[in-house]
Design a protein around this motif. Sequence first.
Motif, PDB file in Angstrom:
ATOM      1  N   PHE A  29       0.885  -1.224  -0.105  1.00 24.70           N
ATOM      2  CA  PHE A  29      -0.048   0.060  -0.097  1.00 24.70           C
ATOM      3  C   PHE A  29       0.705   1.513  -0.333  1.00 24.70           C
ATOM      4  O   PHE A  29       1.168   2.231   1.094  1.00 24.70           O
ATOM      5  N   PRO A  30       2.185   1.946  -1.143  1.00 27.84           N
ATOM      6  CA  PRO A  30       1.913   3.025  -1.611  1.00 27.84           C
ATOM      7  C   PRO A  30       1.889   4.539  -1.161  1.00 27.84           C
ATOM      8  O   PRO A  30       0.672   4.579  -1.359  1.00 27.84           O
ATOM      9  N   ASN A  31       2.155   4.528   0.116  1.00 28.69           N
ATOM     10  CA  ASN A  31       1.520   6.234  -0.144  1.00 28.69           C
ATOM     11  C   ASN A  31       2.224   7.622  -1.284  1.00 28.69           C
ATOM     12  O   ASN A  31       3.095   7.270  -2.013  1.00 28.69           O
TER      13      ASN A  31
ATOM     14  N   VAL B 297       5.303   8.968  -5.117  1.00 27.43           N
ATOM     15  CA  VAL B 297       4.630   7.762  -4.940  1.00 27.43           C
ATOM     16  C   VAL B 297       5.903   7.067  -4.116  1.00 27.43           C
ATOM     17  O   VAL B 297       6.976   7.019  -5.388  1.00 27.43           O
ATOM     18  N   GLU B 298       5.698   6.207  -3.776  1.00 28.96           N
ATOM     19  CA  GLU B 298       5.983   4.916  -3.088  1.00 28.96           C
ATOM     20  C   GLU B 298       6.397   4.135  -3.478  1.00 28.96           C
ATOM     21  O   GLU B 298       5.778   3.695  -4.066  1.00 28.96           O
TER      22      GLU B 298
ATOM     23  N   ASP C 105      11.062   7.193  -1.466  1.00 24.64           N
ATOM     24  CA  ASP C 105      11.021   6.295  -0.790  1.00 24.64           C
ATOM     25  C   ASP C 105      10.355   6.678   0.702  1.00 24.64           C
ATOM     26  O   ASP C 105       9.363   5.719   1.013  1.00 24.64           O
ATOM     27  N   ARG C 106       9.891   8.153   0.604  1.00 22.79           N
ATOM     28  CA  ARG C 106       8.607   8.648   1.553  1.00 22.79           C
ATOM     29  C   ARG C 106       7.749   9.242   1.323  1.00 22.79           C
ATOM     30  O   ARG C 106       8.688  10.357   1.221  1.00 22.79           O
ATOM     31  N   ALA C 107       6.711   8.824   1.374  1.00 22.61           N
ATOM     32  CA  ALA C 107       5.155  10.241   0.976  1.00 22.61           C
ATOM     33  C   ALA C 107       5.356  11.409   0.685  1.00 22.61           C
ATOM     34  O   ALA C 107       4.696  12.235   1.305  1.00 22.61           O
TER      35      ALA C 107
END
Length: 497
Positions: A225-227, A267-268, A287-289
């Motif tokens: 579930f990428p942020n 997007v991650e 890596d981090r949104a």
Amino acid sequence: MSGMGRLHPRALGDLPRAVRRPLLARDALKCGIVHLGLGAFARAHLLACNDDALDAGAAPDWGVIGVSLRHATVRDALAPQQGLYTLALRDARGTALRVVGSLQGLQVATEDPRAVLEAIAHPHTRIVSMTVTEKGYCHDPATRRLRLDHPDIAHDLSAPDAPRSAIGFIVHGLARRRAGGLVPVTLLSLDNLPANGDTLRGLVIALAERVSSGLARWIERECAFPNSMVDRIVPRTTDADRIAVAQALGCEDAAAVVAEPYLAWAVEDRFVAGRPDWSAGGARFVDRAQPWEHLKLRMLNGAHSTIAYMGVLAGWPAVDAAIAQPALRRFVDALMREEIAPTLADALPGVDLDAYRAELLGRFANPALAHRTAQIAMDGSQKLPQRLLGTVRDRLSVAAPVERLALAIAAWCTHLRGHDDAGQRYGIDDPLAADLTALHERAQAQSTPHERAAVFTRFAPVFGDLADAPGLVEPLARALAALQSKGVAGALEPTPP
Ligand code: CS2
């Protein structure tokens, strides 16, 4: 536009040369993506980026099945056009038109929920993406927990073959994938929620838990579930837009969308079963949104909601007209600079917040969008927590003033009265509308602004743990009193200290 043909694959060759069209061989495309929510936003963002990826040579695995969850309108507009539609990017300099071709399949969930479940559980499917707006998550906006008392969620628990909510479709679709021994998929939220991937994951697992703990564990272990932070201003399309597009195309397009040229997407890069290279369309894989998302939700959407409530109250119907008011422009600029940006300073070392703020003011002033303040004002109960109240929380935790944020929040509270400063009535468009109208009445029944402000902050679905917070109640009381006695125009002059 009688006498004109309709946009259709056969019509592509006859379009004016300036209109960009998809290069991909649409017939050869497999559908690796099921997208839930076919509103203008997805058509102006994800699907356009997806076309860019396909045009740039992505494997022909990434066609999209688009699912309307409630109404047949978008499908009915797109079906005669075989999924083709026009994206018109507009600003003061003019309009650029392109036809988007990623949509290969069209479904309406209420007509055939099984077909949607089968699409999610199809062996070719690799990504289930969604743009269903904040309220589509059926959660409590302050805590981000699934509302088990939400009618759609209650229904979905007992209807594995005919769910209604996006969360229900995902859970029951994933159950089918697991039962069929298929590869897991990536679930991609593209909505304006804080930590949208983590939030979606929490909601999906909460519902799956009630279906079977084995399913919940499988989802936790196997799916991603990428942020993401997605950004493009896309107003609701009007008849006038459709007429202008038809004139430029030489054929009718019932599904045209209009948007600003600006597009951003962070997007991650956590996809468990592959993805197209959306960077061809401007996506940034990160890596981090979360830092991007904070920046955008607090600066852009926080300012947007402020403009929206003040605009609705003052009778400024569109964002560009509102931001052209010198007092509002000064206020929004100061709100971003003095109260919002300081909460973001550490999060994004490489970003120039002054330049970002100036760019936002330019985007809001886009005269070619006619973005209605009433449209942005919709669903405030679902928007305020991440747009304004997270910022308030961060400011209060370091004892920083929230005077301007309080005026923005007071504009939301005041707009709940259902009429503007000139007495013109309007409806409250919000999933919690009845509760909010009752809340406003309860607040008005109090005898002091302080008590009124306190009543608003005790509305838990929106304010959560900010109930009675003195650092908020006092400025909110002042702001409510100013709006009540002087209206928006008076409350904005002079800009609060
Ligand atoms: C707007 C957003 O309608 C709204 O609430 O604030 O849709 C906004 O236009 C987008 O988030 C811009 O990326």
